[in-house]
Design a protein around this motif. Structure first.
Motif, short mmCIF file in Angstrom:
data_model
loop_
_atom_site.label_atom_id
_atom_site.label_comp_id
_atom_site.label_asym_id
_atom_site.label_seq_id
_atom_site.Cartn_x
_atom_site.Cartn_y
_atom_site.Cartn_z
N GLU A 71 25.18 -37.72 -59.77
CA GLU A 71 24.89 -37.81 -61.21
C GLU A 71 25.83 -38.73 -61.98
O GLU A 71 25.55 -39.08 -63.12
CB GLU A 71 24.94 -36.40 -61.81
N ILE A 72 26.94 -39.12 -61.39
CA ILE A 72 27.91 -39.94 -62.12
C ILE A 72 27.38 -41.36 -62.31
O ILE A 72 26.89 -41.99 -61.38
CB ILE A 72 29.27 -39.95 -61.39
N GLU A 73 27.51 -41.85 -63.55
CA GLU A 73 27.09 -43.21 -63.88
C GLU A 73 28.25 -44.07 -64.39
O GLU A 73 28.23 -45.28 -64.26
CB GLU A 73 25.97 -43.18 -64.94
N ALA A 74 29.25 -43.44 -65.00
CA ALA A 74 30.37 -44.19 -65.56
C ALA A 74 31.29 -44.68 -64.44
O ALA A 74 31.31 -44.14 -63.33
CB ALA A 74 31.16 -43.31 -66.53
N ASP A 75 32.09 -45.73 -64.74
CA ASP A 75 32.98 -46.29 -63.73
C ASP A 75 34.44 -45.89 -63.95
O ASP A 75 35.35 -46.53 -63.43
CB ASP A 75 32.87 -47.82 -63.71
N LYS A 100 32.27 -44.31 -53.46
CA LYS A 100 32.56 -45.74 -53.60
C LYS A 100 31.35 -46.48 -54.17
O LYS A 100 31.49 -47.34 -55.06
CB LYS A 100 32.94 -46.32 -52.24
N MET A 101 30.17 -46.15 -53.70
CA MET A 101 28.95 -46.78 -54.19
C MET A 101 28.71 -46.48 -55.68
O MET A 101 28.14 -47.30 -56.40
CB MET A 101 27.75 -46.32 -53.37
N LYS A 102 29.18 -45.32 -56.14
CA LYS A 102 29.01 -44.93 -57.53
C LYS A 102 30.17 -45.40 -58.42
O LYS A 102 30.25 -45.07 -59.60
CB LYS A 102 28.88 -43.41 -57.64
N LYS A 103 31.08 -46.17 -57.85
CA LYS A 103 32.24 -46.73 -58.56
C LYS A 103 33.19 -45.65 -59.08
O LYS A 103 33.86 -45.84 -60.10
CB LYS A 103 31.79 -47.66 -59.69
N ILE A 104 33.22 -44.52 -58.39
CA ILE A 104 34.21 -43.49 -58.70
C ILE A 104 35.58 -44.01 -58.26
O ILE A 104 35.71 -44.66 -57.23
CB ILE A 104 33.84 -42.17 -58.00
N ARG A 105 36.61 -43.72 -59.06
CA ARG A 105 37.92 -44.33 -58.84
C ARG A 105 38.75 -43.66 -57.74
O ARG A 105 39.69 -44.27 -57.23
CB ARG A 105 38.71 -44.35 -60.14
N GLY A 106 38.44 -42.43 -57.42
CA GLY A 106 39.20 -41.73 -56.39
C GLY A 106 38.96 -40.24 -56.48
O GLY A 106 38.25 -39.75 -57.37
N THR A 107 39.57 -39.52 -55.54
CA THR A 107 39.42 -38.07 -55.46
C THR A 107 40.79 -37.42 -55.32
O THR A 107 41.61 -37.88 -54.52
CB THR A 107 38.56 -37.69 -54.24
N VAL A 108 41.03 -36.36 -56.09
CA VAL A 108 42.23 -35.54 -55.92
C VAL A 108 41.78 -34.12 -55.59
O VAL A 108 40.87 -33.59 -56.21
CB VAL A 108 43.15 -35.58 -57.15
N GLY A 118 38.21 -43.03 -42.53
CA GLY A 118 37.00 -43.54 -43.15
C GLY A 118 37.20 -43.87 -44.62
O GLY A 118 36.65 -44.87 -45.12
N SER A 119 37.96 -43.06 -45.32
CA SER A 119 38.26 -43.36 -46.73
C SER A 119 39.15 -44.60 -46.82
O SER A 119 38.93 -45.46 -47.68
CB SER A 119 38.96 -42.16 -47.39
N GLU A 120 40.13 -44.68 -45.92
CA GLU A 120 41.02 -45.85 -45.94
C GLU A 120 40.26 -47.13 -45.64
O GLU A 120 40.51 -48.18 -46.23
CB GLU A 120 42.15 -45.66 -44.94
N ALA A 121 39.30 -47.05 -44.72
CA ALA A 121 38.57 -48.25 -44.31
C ALA A 121 37.79 -48.88 -45.45
O ALA A 121 37.56 -50.09 -45.46
CB ALA A 121 37.61 -47.90 -43.16
N ILE A 122 37.40 -48.07 -46.44
CA ILE A 122 36.66 -48.61 -47.58
C ILE A 122 37.52 -48.67 -48.84
O ILE A 122 37.03 -48.89 -49.95
CB ILE A 122 35.38 -47.79 -47.87
N ASP A 123 38.85 -48.48 -48.65
CA ASP A 123 39.81 -48.57 -49.75
C ASP A 123 39.52 -47.56 -50.85
O ASP A 123 39.60 -47.87 -52.04
CB ASP A 123 39.83 -49.99 -50.33
N TYR A 124 39.17 -46.32 -50.43
CA TYR A 124 38.87 -45.27 -51.40
C TYR A 124 40.05 -44.31 -51.46
O TYR A 124 40.37 -43.64 -50.47
CB TYR A 124 37.59 -44.52 -51.02
N PRO A 125 40.71 -44.19 -52.63
CA PRO A 125 41.90 -43.34 -52.74
C PRO A 125 41.57 -41.85 -52.65
O PRO A 125 40.65 -41.37 -53.30
CB PRO A 125 42.46 -43.68 -54.13
N VAL A 126 42.36 -41.14 -51.84
CA VAL A 126 42.23 -39.69 -51.71
C VAL A 126 43.63 -39.07 -51.77
O VAL A 126 44.52 -39.47 -51.01
CB VAL A 126 41.55 -39.28 -50.39
N PHE A 127 43.79 -38.11 -52.66
CA PHE A 127 45.04 -37.37 -52.79
C PHE A 127 44.76 -35.90 -52.50
O PHE A 127 43.70 -35.37 -52.87
CB PHE A 127 45.61 -37.49 -54.20
#
Length: 219
Positions: A71-75, A100-108, A118-127
């Motif tokens: 449902e997320i649309e904002a970046d 990543k496809m939805k332009k979400i900035r990361g997950t905590v 897998g997250s690192e391979a697409i440069d997706y931040p996870v905390f």
């Protein structure tokens, strides 16, 4: 001030300085133990809150997190997940690719992640608190989203601001964001001046005296 400008200003700061600003204002927000799960960049954004809990029974359900991501649309969003269990994953590479496809900035996560490569391979931040291989399937479900959650002892509301970096994760109440960021900027400037003073030979005992920090409140 609009949200984009606030986030731009927040991006120029770090979690330490925001934590100090919250201390000065007597506000909660700093957490302990939520660290980057790979050598990922800093996250700055607005919270999309998600509550998870242990699953009871074996009735098939929509996989947790996926309705929120869809449902997320904002970046400018950061997924903030509370309720994780020790040793059980709240995150993996498939949802990372969807985010990543939805332009979400990361997950905590107040919990754990699997498939961290897998997250690192697409440069997706996870905390989070750590890494595991044990799946959430049939162990955890999503019980709420877009509502107040308690994350590592801090109450986080939808749209609160998030900053997460190598020192940890901090939340800023949306209603006080401008005041907190303004104070953090003053703290940052003061601390930079203190570092310069030490490098120029001034006694560190003088530079770090409590009275020096009182100057932050003075114009």
């Amino acid at each position: 001030m609009n949200d984009a400008k606030l986030l731009e200003r927040l991006s120029a700061l770090d979690s330490n300085t925001i934590s100090d600003a919250l201390d000065f204002m007597g506000l909660p927000g700093a957490t302990y133990g939520i660290r980057p799960l790979w050598n990922c960049p800093k996250i700055v954004g607005k919270a999309s809150t998600i509550q998870v809990a242990p699953k009871e029974g074996k009735t098939p359900t929509v996989h947790m997190l996926t309705p929120v991501i869809a449902e997320i649309e904002a970046d400018d969003r950061v997924l903030v997940i509370a309720g994780g269990l020790e040793g059980i994953s709240c995150w993996g590479d498939i949802v990372a690719n969807a985010a990543k496809m939805k332009k979400i900035r990361g997950t905590v996560i107040d919990g754990m992640s699997r498939d961290i490569d897998g997250s690192e391979a697409i440069d997706y931040p996870v905390f989070g608190r750590g890494v595991t291989m044990i799946s959430a399937r049939n162990r955890l479900i999503q019980t709420g989203s877009g509502e107040a959650i308690t994350f590592a002892g801090v109450v986080v509301n939808q749209d609160d601001l998030v900053i997460a970096d190598r020192c940890g994760t901090v939340f800023i109440p949306a209603a006080k964001a401008e005041d907190i960021i303004e104070l953090a900027e003053k703290i940052n400037a003061r601390q930079e001046a203190m570092v310069k003073a030490v490098r120029n030979g001034r006694s560190v005992a003088e530079v770090m005296h409590d009275k020096e920090f009182d100057q932050i409140y003075k114009k």
